[in-house]
Scaffold this motif. Structure first.
Motif, short mmCIF file in Angstrom:
data_model
loop_
_atom_site.label_atom_id
_atom_site.label_comp_id
_atom_site.label_asym_id
_atom_site.label_seq_id
_atom_site.Cartn_x
_atom_site.Cartn_y
_atom_site.Cartn_z
N ILE A 1 0.86 -1.19 0.00
CA ILE A 1 0.00 0.00 0.00
C ILE A 1 0.89 1.24 0.00
CG2 ILE A 1 -1.97 1.15 1.06
CD1 ILE A 1 -2.49 -1.72 0.09
N THR B 1 0.07 -4.38 3.01
CA THR B 1 0.49 -3.43 4.03
C THR B 1 1.55 -2.54 3.42
OG1 THR B 1 1.30 -3.21 6.31
CG2 THR B 1 2.32 -4.92 4.94
N LEU C 1 -0.67 2.82 4.17
CA LEU C 1 -1.90 2.14 4.60
C LEU C 1 -2.76 3.02 5.51
CD1 LEU C 1 -3.74 -0.31 4.72
CD2 LEU C 1 -2.29 -1.23 6.56
N LEU D 1 -10.64 -4.00 4.04
CA LEU D 1 -9.19 -3.99 4.17
C LEU D 1 -8.75 -5.34 4.75
CD1 LEU D 1 -8.72 -0.39 5.61
CD2 LEU D 1 -8.28 -1.14 3.28
#
Length: 364
Positions: free
Chosen positions: A193, A223, A227, A244
């Motif tokens: 992310i 991750t 994030l 998520l």
């Protein structure tokens, strides 16, 4: 006698594309494979600890090469600031110990390459440039290495999908597969992310689609440094129907792909060829991505999914709309992708190609 190969890589139990690659191939090598794991091993470190650990890694690597007779060392740099300079020292250690090496370029940041690498070509030629071969995921990387004056073999290869994806049943053969006909469609974004991976473009596109499609869902897996900010962005804009998943691997990752319908990776990072795209294809998902790195060398636009310009959520929305309005295309593209992936991206096929490169590098 088996070739004795040392692979220089991050710890395979930590997140990342290189780790996924070698973890997938590990059980399929016929060579005698050893690993040197560098880096923080998934732990957080302060600046002083990073520096001392880095020098420790260099010394341990040197000792390992002096104490063992390896036929070849396989280094795995990316063309970015951190990896380039760190891994160039490992390449220099290979030279000092007289150990043959192959360099596998996994990622390629063109901005760094133009600003830094092209200005220090003598250093490049002194370190990486002494490799017995180089491995690339895209033709444009090979072309640039030739421009540097590199004369030894430059060999193409693909990344690989996790073996678990080739054990999944074809969901399109399941008589219960009716989700797309009801427009209950799940989009999947699985990556680190980070902003450069296109997380905000994906979110903006999904938000726009919700004005016209009520039964769509976005799953975000991974991750990374962005994030928390991405989660705050979702909450601030009130974007609904987002799940998520965090970092997932193994059966959890396979389940996320299998239960999704379209894979979304609008990256503008210096990609090589993301394993996640191959895993999406093996799972039967059309792919919407950008034409970065090695993606454009094999991707059949309109047949495997769609390529979109970088940083352009409107184009992403446009291509997703095509699939949402023509759900038969989701199945047609998904079936084509399954067949393509099974013919090219299995660990058996990729490990075989990689070991051919090892043999060619050793005999060079």
């Amino acid at each position: 006698m088996k070739n004795k190969i040392l692979i220089h890589a991050p710890n395979l139990s930590t997140p990342g594309g290189k780790q996924t690659y070698f973890a997938s191939l590990l059980d399929h090598f016929t060579s005698d494979i050893d690993f040197f794991f560098y880096g923080a091993q998934g732990k957080k470190e302060g600046k002083f600890k990073v520096l001392t650990r880095l020098f420790s890694d260099f010394w341990k690597f040197y000792q390992k090469l002096k104490e063992n007779k390896y036929d070849l060392v396989h280094l795995n740099p990316s063309m970015n600031m951190k990896s380039f300079f760190r891994d160039s020292i490992f390449a220099l250690i290979c030279r000092i110990t007289g150990t043959k090496m192959t360099i596998f370029w996994h990622g390629w940041q063109w901005e760094f390459e133009k600003k830094v690498t092209q200005r220090i070509l003598p250093y490049f030629r002194l370190t990486f440039g002494k490799a017995d071969s180089m491995i690339v995921l895209g033709k444009e990387f090979a072309d640039q290495l030739k421009n540097y004056g590199y004369k030894n073999p430059i060999l193409p290869i693909t990344t690989v999908a996790d073996p678990i994806f080739f054990k999944l049943k074809n969901k399109f053969d399941d008589s219960d597969y009716k989700k797309v006909s009801k427009n209950e469609i799940t989009l999947l974004f699985l990556s680190r992310i980070e902003r450069v991976k296109g997380i905000y473009e994906a979110l903006d596109s999904f938000e726009a689609l919700q004005q016209s499609y009520t039964n769509i869902k976005l799953k975000i897996a991974g991750t990374g440094g962005e994030l928390a900010a991405a989660e705050a962005y979702i909450n601030k804009r009130g974007i609904q129907n987002i799940e998520l998943l965090g970092w997932i691997t193994g059966e959890g990752k396979a389940k996320a792909f299998y239960e999704s319908d379209i894979y979304l990776l609008p990256s503008y990072h210096g990609e090589g060829l993301p394993c996640s795209i191959l895993e999406a294809m093996a799972s039967g998902l059309p792919v919407i991505s950008t034409d970065v790195g090695g993606i454009k060398d094999f991707f059949e636009d309109g047949k495997m999914g769609y390529l979109v310009p970088m940083k352009d959520p409107k184009k992403i929305t446009e291509k997703l709309t095509l699939l949402l309005d023509n759900t038969d295309d989701i199945k047609t593209m998904g079936q084509y992708n399954i067949s393509y992936a099974h013919n090219r991206f299995t660990p058996e096929k990729v490990s075989y190609e990689l070991e051919k490169i090892y043999c060619k590098s050793i005999s060079h």
